[in-house]
Scaffold this active site. Structure first.
Site, PDB file in Angstrom:
ATOM      1  CG  ASP A   1     -12.316 -22.812  -7.097  1.00  0.00           C
ATOM      2  OD1 ASP A   1     -12.884 -22.678  -8.193  1.00  0.00           O
ATOM      3  OD2 ASP A   1     -11.079 -22.875  -6.977  1.00  0.00           O
TER       4      ASP A   1
ATOM      5  CE  LYS B   1     -10.373 -22.006 -10.179  1.00  0.00           C
ATOM      6  NZ  LYS B   1      -9.429 -22.637  -9.281  1.00  0.00           N
TER       7      LYS B   1
ATOM      8  CB  CYS C   1      -9.025 -19.676  -6.581  1.00  0.00           C
ATOM      9  SG  CYS C   1      -8.006 -21.167  -6.746  1.00  0.00           S
TER      10      CYS C   1
END
Ligand SMILES: [Zn+2]
Length: 223
Positions: A21, A125, A170
């Site tokens: 990310d 996601k 994450c």
């Protein structure tokens, strides 16, 4: 802190670097900025190059939410970012977030400094409205996978190396799922930054990973 990091790791074609990310909304200036998130990008690029040169796989994950996503405080009346919230099946929570990484927006794009050319695969996601996905492997309700495991297995990957944002969400959940799915997991903690929400979350994540046998690597852990 001495001797904490693994040494002399020879990267090979059964390794994958998973970069979590690195998107505008998680970088200072973004809606869910992680403090110093921009400072890790150059070193991540350099490490990715090393992985590529040694025939390893590079995976990028991308948080990719519909605009009505239930992880956003704005979609719950009377709630604000940081408020505690856990949905019944655990699919959302333990806290609510500001709007971030909405599909198709600038905030959801990879940061311009990230070398996306090196990536073999991009995994998106958090794409379903009622379910969040901290882990790059699967949704928070642990029911639906993103396709990452299938992809890694198709490439015969045995070791995964995790860096990116954010350490205690994450990155952490990806590492924990990786362990559960049978990979040898290395956490490159200096190439992550955390949100520490609630306070103490970063330390809890790190000590939990150590306890469960996740290994730690640093930039100079590689040959
Ligand atoms: Zn998200």
């Amino acid at each position: 802190m001495q001797n904490k990091y693994e040494k002399n790791i020879q990267i090979n074609n059964k390794d994958a670097l998973i970069i979590i990310d690195i998107q505008n909304d998680f970088i200072p200036g973004g809606t869910l900025a992680v403090n110093e998130g921009d400072l890790i990008i150059d070193d991540i690029n350099n490490l990715a190059k090393k992985f590529k040169d040694n025939k390893a796989i590079i995976v990028l994950t991308q948080d990719w939410h519909p605009k009505n996503h239930l992880s956003f405080a704005s979609n719950h009346e009377g709630k604000k970012p940081g408020d505690e919230y856990i949905s019944k099946n655990g699919a959302i929570g333990p806290v609510l977030w500001p709007d971030h990484c909405v599909q198709g927006t600038n905030g959801a794009k990879f940061h311009k400094d990230l070398n996306t050319q090196l990536a073999n695969k991009i995994i998106q996601k958090g794409i379903r409205h009622k379910v969040d996905s901290y882990s790059g492997f699967r949704d928070n309700d642990k029911k639906t996978e993103t396709g990452l495991r299938k992809y890694l297995n198709s490439k015969n990957i045995q070791r995964i190396f995790i860096c990116g944002l954010a350490l205690d969400y994450c990155c952490y959940y990806t590492a924990m799922d990786g362990l559960e799915f049978g990979y040898e997991v290395y956490f490159i903690d200096r190439l992550t930054r955390g949100v520490d929400l609630p306070e103490g979350n970063i330390n809890n994540a790190l000590s939990n990973m150590k306890k469960l046998g996740i290994k730690f690597a640093d930039i100079d852990s590689f040959r």
